[in-house]
Scaffold this active site. Structure first.
Site, PDB file in Angstrom:
ATOM      1  N   ARG A 192      33.393  64.236  33.080  1.00  0.00           N
ATOM      2  CA  ARG A 192      32.442  63.111  32.977  1.00  0.00           C
ATOM      3  C   ARG A 192      31.807  62.702  34.450  1.00  0.00           C
ATOM      4  O   ARG A 192      31.162  61.892  34.796  1.00  0.00           O
ATOM      5  CB  ARG A 192      33.457  61.738  32.994  1.00  0.00           C
ATOM      6  N   LEU A 193      31.496  64.070  35.141  1.00  0.00           N
ATOM      7  CA  LEU A 193      30.921  63.992  36.497  1.00  0.00           C
ATOM      8  C   LEU A 193      29.299  64.737  36.034  1.00  0.00           C
ATOM      9  O   LEU A 193      29.167  65.680  36.545  1.00  0.00           O
ATOM     10  CB  LEU A 193      31.479  64.473  37.604  1.00  0.00           C
TER      11      LEU A 193
END
Ligand SMILES: Cc1cc2nc3c(=O)[nH]c(=O)nc-3n(C[C@H](O)[C@H](O)[C@H](O)COP(=O)(O)O)c2cc1C
Length: 214
Positions: A192-193
């Site tokens: 989720r970066l």
């Protein structure tokens, strides 16, 4: 049911987006990603979600199709008397969102919409299939209708009215050009970066580029 939804999850690992390789001009970056979206053969790569706001500040959204992209902006066609048309006339600030899930990508553009020239609308209108041209005449888009049969009857009448004739552009139908003020390019990444690169118009063709936290 709720648990099933909560467990829907994908890791995004297809690509990355970074300051070293992006184009300093967001129109060029858009063109690069759009070309890749078309080449990837995803369904409707030119479908975009258009957001407008009512006079009371209530947002509404709908999908429209991108029909032209150039150095000025992005064009779609619609009924000028539709809900979106009426909202744009009051408040030209809109946003466009391209949801390219299969590519783990999203582009969001904000900007101002303005009508394209009548000539541009006429040319595009006549490039559409005859049935679509008749459809534009038949539908008072966004208005309530009592029954589908009313539309079908209207189409039949229009087929007769324009039999063996060129179908003229309806007065209330045409294009809007969205002139961008900002672009956000989003590329899904692992854990989720995600990468988010934001371009803000600083006037006279210069764009401030920044990275946003995912
Ligand atoms: C894939 C897709 C493409 C669409 N393309 C257009 C379009 O180019 N122009 C348009 O007016 N409506 C298009 N529509 C229909 C709109 O989403 C919407 O229902 C319609 O424009 C009425 O919107 P409004 O009542 O908010 O003005 C499309 C819908 C879908 C799902």
């Amino acid at each position: 049911m709720r648990e099933d939804i909560a467990s829907l999850r994908n890791e995004y690992t297809q690509a990355e987006l970074n300051e070293g390789t992006i184009d300093v001009n967001p129109f060029n970056q858009f063109e690069k990603w759009f070309t890749e979206a078309v080449a990837s053969e995803i369904l409707e790569p030119n479908a975009m979600v258009l957001s407008t706001v009512s006079k009371n500040g209530i947002p509404s959204q709908r999908t429209v199709l991108l029909k032209d992209a150039n150095k000025e902006g992005y064009t779609f066609y619609t009924n000028y008397d539709s809900k979106k048309g009426r909202e744009i006339e009051r408040n030209p600030h809109v946003s466009l969102l391209f949801p390219w899930y299969d590519l783990e990508r999203q582009i969001i553009i904000t900007g101002k919409a303005q009508k394209v020239s009548k000539e541009t609308s006429v040319n595009y209108f006549h490039s559409r299939p005859r049935e679509s041209q008749l459809g534009a005449w038949a539908s008072q888009q966004s208005n309530e209708i009592a029954d589908r049969s009313i539309l079908e009857e209207k189409l039949k009448m229009l087929e007769e009215r324009f039999l063996n004739k060129e179908i003229p552009l309806p007065e209330n139908w045409g294009g809007y050009l969205v002139i961008p003020e900002s672009f956000e390019f989003w590329q899904g990444r692992a854990s989720r970066l995600h990468d988010r690169i934001y371009y803000q118009d600083e006037m006279e063709g210069t764009w401030k580029i920044s990275r946003l936290s995912p």
